[in-house]
Design a protein around this motif. Structure first.
Motif, short mmCIF file in Angstrom:
data_model
loop_
_atom_site.label_atom_id
_atom_site.label_comp_id
_atom_site.label_asym_id
_atom_site.label_seq_id
_atom_site.Cartn_x
_atom_site.Cartn_y
_atom_site.Cartn_z
N THR A 52 0.83 -1.21 0.00
CA THR A 52 0.00 0.00 0.00
C THR A 52 0.86 1.26 0.00
O THR A 52 0.39 2.31 -0.42
N ASP A 53 2.09 1.16 0.45
CA ASP A 53 2.99 2.30 0.48
C ASP A 53 3.59 2.49 -0.92
O ASP A 53 4.36 1.66 -1.40
N LYS A 54 3.23 3.57 -1.58
CA LYS A 54 3.68 3.82 -2.96
C LYS A 54 5.20 4.01 -3.03
O LYS A 54 5.83 3.65 -4.02
N ARG A 55 5.79 4.57 -1.97
CA ARG A 55 7.25 4.73 -1.96
C ARG A 55 7.93 3.37 -1.98
O ARG A 55 8.92 3.17 -2.68
N LEU A 56 7.40 2.44 -1.22
CA LEU A 56 7.95 1.09 -1.21
C LEU A 56 7.77 0.43 -2.57
O LEU A 56 8.69 -0.20 -3.09
N TRP A 57 6.60 0.59 -3.16
CA TRP A 57 6.33 0.00 -4.48
C TRP A 57 7.32 0.57 -5.50
O TRP A 57 7.89 -0.17 -6.30
N ASN A 58 7.53 1.90 -5.47
CA ASN A 58 8.47 2.53 -6.40
C ASN A 58 9.89 2.03 -6.17
O ASN A 58 10.64 1.80 -7.12
N LYS A 59 10.29 1.88 -4.91
CA LYS A 59 11.63 1.40 -4.59
C LYS A 59 11.84 -0.01 -5.15
O LYS A 59 12.89 -0.30 -5.75
N ILE A 60 10.85 -0.88 -4.99
CA ILE A 60 10.96 -2.24 -5.51
C ILE A 60 10.99 -2.21 -7.03
O ILE A 60 11.78 -2.91 -7.67
#
Length: 133
Positions: A52-60
């Motif tokens: 749900t965390d977009k920053r985490l999704w972008n990092k991955i």
């Protein structure tokens, strides 16, 4: 032990009492199994969801993972890997265990590597080593 006189050994109970106790144990086992299965299904469902965390999704995503493979399970693996790289021994052990390379593998049944090593030397009479066989 208090109330020890109230305890009746299973072999001294009547057939109907034993059957009733076994049936209630079977029902409790089924309830526990269903609860455990539903917990596993819930964990599988949550781990398959996208973070749900977009920053985490972008990092991955920036690390080269295909967007359709990004889920909470992948985020956990990446987090464990990053911690292991930084020197966290517990994280490294979890990764090694997940990969199945933990060194806990047992030789196939019937194989006794110690006995084979002793026999390959040829200098020791293995007939006296019954406890190794």
């Amino acid at each position: 032990m208090p109330n020890e006189k109230n305890l009746i050994p299973f072999d001294q109970r009547t057939e109907s009492e034993r059957r009733e106790i076994a049936a209630s144990g079977g029902r409790a086992s089924g309830v526990a199994r269903r609860r455990k299965r539903s917990l596993k299904e819930a964990a599988d469902l949550y781990l398959s969801l996208s973070p749900t965390d977009k920053r985490l999704w972008n990092k991955i995503s920036k690390s080269g993972v295909d967007p359709e493979d990004i889920d909470n399970q992948m985020a956990m693996i990446i987090g464990l890997t990053e911690r292991a790289i930084l020197g966290d021994a517990k994280a490294a052990k979890v990764i090694v265990d997940l990969l199945g390379e933990g060194g806990k593998e047992q030789p196939p049944a019937g194989e006794n590597n110690l006995l084979e090593a002793i026999q390959s030397i040829g200098e020791i009479n293995t007939d006296d080593l019954s406890e190794v066989q």
